[in-house]
Design a protein around this motif. Structure first.
Motif, mmCIF file in Angstrom:
data_model
loop_
_atom_site.group_PDB
_atom_site.id
_atom_site.type_symbol
_atom_site.label_atom_id
_atom_site.label_comp_id
_atom_site.label_asym_id
_atom_site.label_seq_id
_atom_site.Cartn_x
_atom_site.Cartn_y
_atom_site.Cartn_z
ATOM 1 N N THR A 99 53.970 57.313 24.108
ATOM 2 C CA THR A 99 53.937 58.514 24.949
ATOM 3 C C THR A 99 52.499 58.954 25.208
ATOM 4 O O THR A 99 52.192 59.474 26.277
ATOM 5 N N TYR A 100 51.618 58.730 24.256
ATOM 6 C CA TYR A 100 50.186 59.008 24.472
ATOM 7 C C TYR A 100 49.662 58.132 25.609
ATOM 8 O O TYR A 100 48.963 58.603 26.508
ATOM 9 N N GLU A 101 50.009 56.848 25.558
ATOM 10 C CA GLU A 101 49.521 55.901 26.567
ATOM 11 C C GLU A 101 50.042 56.206 27.969
ATOM 12 O O GLU A 101 49.393 55.868 28.956
ATOM 13 N N THR A 102 51.208 56.853 28.061
ATOM 14 C CA THR A 102 51.771 57.167 29.375
ATOM 15 C C THR A 102 51.652 58.647 29.730
ATOM 16 O O THR A 102 52.211 59.082 30.735
ATOM 17 N N ALA A 103 50.913 59.395 28.914
ATOM 18 C CA ALA A 103 50.721 60.829 29.182
ATOM 19 C C ALA A 103 49.941 61.017 30.480
ATOM 20 O O ALA A 103 49.209 60.123 30.922
ATOM 21 N N ASP A 104 50.081 62.176 31.068
ATOM 22 C CA ASP A 104 49.332 62.533 32.272
ATOM 23 C C ASP A 104 47.851 62.240 32.022
ATOM 24 O O ASP A 104 47.281 62.725 31.048
ATOM 25 N N PRO A 105 47.222 61.439 32.880
ATOM 26 C CA PRO A 105 45.822 61.068 32.656
ATOM 27 C C PRO A 105 44.872 62.256 32.558
ATOM 28 O O PRO A 105 43.895 62.203 31.804
ATOM 29 N N ALA A 106 45.139 63.326 33.282
ATOM 30 C CA ALA A 106 44.261 64.502 33.204
ATOM 31 C C ALA A 106 44.371 65.169 31.836
ATOM 32 O O ALA A 106 43.359 65.538 31.232
ATOM 33 N N ILE A 107 45.587 65.300 31.339
ATOM 34 C CA ILE A 107 45.803 65.910 30.019
ATOM 35 C C ILE A 107 45.206 65.017 28.940
ATOM 36 O O ILE A 107 44.474 65.476 28.060
#
Length: 175
Positions: A99-107
């Protein structure tokens, strides 16, 4: 319910771009699965990673009273988000990493910037302490470093929990 709370994050929707090895779309975990794993469903981040930094802070806080704790602090090693979860006894480690790897890139970018800053500070403090011989000097540096890193841990926690800088600006404007 606030408009911010009503927004659906990318983690709440099915993944259209992520592909399994067989070429099929991989559905994202449900919000319930993420919450059960102590991962924020809106951000895809877990506060457990902050334990890595809190450990260093705890050791720094002990140095003024117990100078021998400096050696324990000096053995602290920086770990990336994924490295932390791979080494931790965290039941949902693979879920936390994915989920970290697919988290919103800005966040994730904002979060990574803060954790890189904390790592840089703690690494520089360790390097400086290795050069110091006096316990009093080490204690002073430990106290200063704690003052630098603690607010960053709080800020990182805000990002994980979905408040980020907006909450900080709102708090300042209402004070």
């Amino acid at each position: 319910m606030s408009s911010a709370a009503a927004k659906i994050s990318p983690l709440d929707e099915a993944v259209s771009g992520d592909q399994a090895a067989n070429g099929r779309a991989v559905p994202r975990p449900s919000a319930e699965e993420l919450l059960t794993a102590n991962i924020n469903p809106r951000t895809g981040l877990a506060t457990d990673y902050l334990n890595h930094f809190n450990e260093a802070i705890m050791l720094l806080e002990m140095i003024p009273d117990l100078p021998d704790c400096a050696e324990d602090f000096l053995s602290w090693q920086p770990l990336s988000y994924a490295e932390h979860f791979r080494a931790a006894n965290f039941k949902a480690r693979e879920l936390a990493i994915s989920t970290y790897e697919t988290a919103d890139p800005a966040i994730r970018g904002e979060f990574d910037n803060i954790t890189r800053t904390m790592t840089s500070i703690l690494t520089a403090v360790g390097d400086a302490m290795r050069q110091m011989q006096q316990d009093k000097s080490r204690a002073q540096l430990a106290e200063q470093a704690t003052g630098w890193v603690k607010p960053l841990v709080t800020l990182a926690g805000g990002i994980i929990n979905g408040s980020g800088h907006e909450a900080d600006v709102d708090g300042i404007m209402t004070a």
